[in-house]
Design an enzyme around this catalytic site. Sequence first.
Site, mmCIF file in Angstrom:
data_model
loop_
_atom_site.group_PDB
_atom_site.id
_atom_site.type_symbol
_atom_site.label_atom_id
_atom_site.label_comp_id
_atom_site.label_asym_id
_atom_site.label_seq_id
_atom_site.Cartn_x
_atom_site.Cartn_y
_atom_site.Cartn_z
ATOM 1 N N LYS A 172 38.769 65.698 -35.704
ATOM 2 C CA LYS A 172 38.606 66.477 -34.474
ATOM 3 C C LYS A 172 37.718 67.705 -34.670
ATOM 4 C CE LYS A 172 39.717 65.698 -31.219
ATOM 5 N NZ LYS A 172 38.775 65.046 -30.266
ATOM 6 N N GLY B 220 44.049 59.317 -30.989
ATOM 7 C CA GLY B 220 44.416 59.343 -32.406
ATOM 8 C C GLY B 220 43.982 58.009 -33.003
ATOM 9 N N ALA B 221 43.279 58.077 -34.151
ATOM 10 C CA ALA B 221 42.613 56.877 -34.671
ATOM 11 C C ALA B 221 43.537 55.654 -34.817
ATOM 12 C CB ALA B 221 41.921 57.208 -35.986
ATOM 13 N N ARG C 15 35.579 54.076 -27.627
ATOM 14 C CA ARG C 15 35.377 55.330 -28.375
ATOM 15 C C ARG C 15 34.683 54.994 -29.705
ATOM 16 N NH1 ARG C 15 40.102 59.515 -28.561
ATOM 17 N NH2 ARG C 15 38.285 60.884 -28.698
ATOM 18 N N ASP D 35 39.420 60.424 -38.483
ATOM 19 C CA ASP D 35 38.978 59.321 -37.617
ATOM 20 C C ASP D 35 38.135 58.314 -38.375
ATOM 21 O OD1 ASP D 35 39.597 61.618 -35.654
ATOM 22 O OD2 ASP D 35 39.590 59.755 -34.511
HETATM 23 O O1 MRU Z 1 40.155 62.731 -29.681
HETATM 24 P P1 MRU Z 1 41.420 62.358 -30.387
HETATM 25 O O2 MRU Z 1 42.620 63.065 -29.842
HETATM 26 O O3 MRU Z 1 41.602 60.873 -30.450
HETATM 27 O O4 MRU Z 1 41.206 62.866 -31.870
HETATM 28 C C1 MRU Z 1 42.240 62.629 -32.797
HETATM 29 C C2 MRU Z 1 41.988 63.206 -34.134
HETATM 30 O O5 MRU Z 1 40.960 63.780 -34.412
HETATM 31 C C3 MRU Z 1 43.048 62.942 -35.166
HETATM 32 O O6 MRU Z 1 43.131 63.997 -36.069
HETATM 33 C C4 MRU Z 1 42.704 61.665 -35.934
HETATM 34 O O7 MRU Z 1 42.456 60.621 -35.049
HETATM 35 C C5 MRU Z 1 43.758 61.264 -36.884
HETATM 36 S S1 MRU Z 1 45.172 60.638 -36.054
HETATM 37 C C6 MRU Z 1 46.331 60.148 -37.187
#
Ligand code: MRU
Length: 359
Positions: A255, A51-52, A93, A244
């Site tokens: 995502k 999650g970002a 990442r 993200d």
């Molecule tokens: O691969 P991830 O689980 O890190 O992807 C997370 C997402 O796509 C979330 O929707 C995004 O980071 C927003 S989190 C507040």
Amino acid sequence: MPASSAWFTLRWAGRAVEMLDQRRLPSEESYLRLESVEEVARAIESLAVRGAPAIGCAAALGVAQAAVTSDASGVAELRADLDAAIARLARTRPTAVNLFWALERMREVIATAASQPGASAEAVRERVVTAACSLVDEDVRICRELGREGAALVPDRARILTHCNAGALATAGYGTALGVVRAAVEAGRSVSVLADETRPFLQGARLTAWELQRDGIPVTVITDNMAGHLMAREEIDLVIVGADRIAANGDTANKIGTYGVAVLAREHGIPFYVAAPLSTIDLATPTGAQIPIEERGRSEVAQIGDRVLVPEDVPVRHPAFDVTPARLVTAIVTEAGVARTPFGQSLAALVDRQRIGST
Ligand code: MRU
């Protein structure tokens, strides 16, 4: 996450970073204790924390970890160790811009602390740890503010679709998209959430369902290919997702699968909201075409757990994110207010307002 919840996403624990191991949810609630920057980097890469905003917080704590584990006795030597830690964390990442935002903040803190008259390695260490902890605390405060801004968009009895997990687990607490849901509930509205399971890593099924259930917010999991059917039957009132990275023109990376949800929402006349802190807005990236999209390993698509789903030697594709064009986004909710089209102007104005407010 409400203060009363008995769990936490991540925290500084004296000389180590502790985090809930999200790979094991929902069947097991266990915490990792990470004692080196390499362990923090691997936790980010393997999605133990994801999650970002949470990735940004974890990276800041990783720099603090590097500061306390470095045996450097002089400022120059310590700075070299911290630069190496920042470089390692930056390779974890590529898509979530919050990672680079947090590392940049830490770099500035280090530079300022190191340039103080008579600066010592010990003073720089202390400053780095304090800054990382403040960044984590600030993330929770920002999510609460963002939630309050977004709650007005959520009518009573709303049936809300979300994709992936943009909740307390994806931040230091409370969440972005799920922060809006929580704030609507706190404002007295009765809402229910449909969580896309979110193939391939199942953040919706495993994580969104887990944290909403813990808070007593009604949640139902659907497979990703059910959303269109439910929209056509008028069982979804609005969509809220996290992000993200949001380009200067409002194009939004989130995502994989988010783009498809946005197209469906437009077809059915359903509002599609993005909820993200200003640290997710990347004005240096003009459009979504320039956002780097992370490619993950084959096993995330070709397997579920140890079970192999795809014949060996048949290739799979595994982009982890997609880009939703700004024209499909109804509004972007931030802690500084709600941006609407044309996003090129509204996002820049929100970022400017915050910059002026903080100087
Ligand atoms: O691969 P991830 O689980 O890190 O992807 C997370 C997402 O796509 C979330 O929707 C995004 O980071 C927003 S989190 C507040």
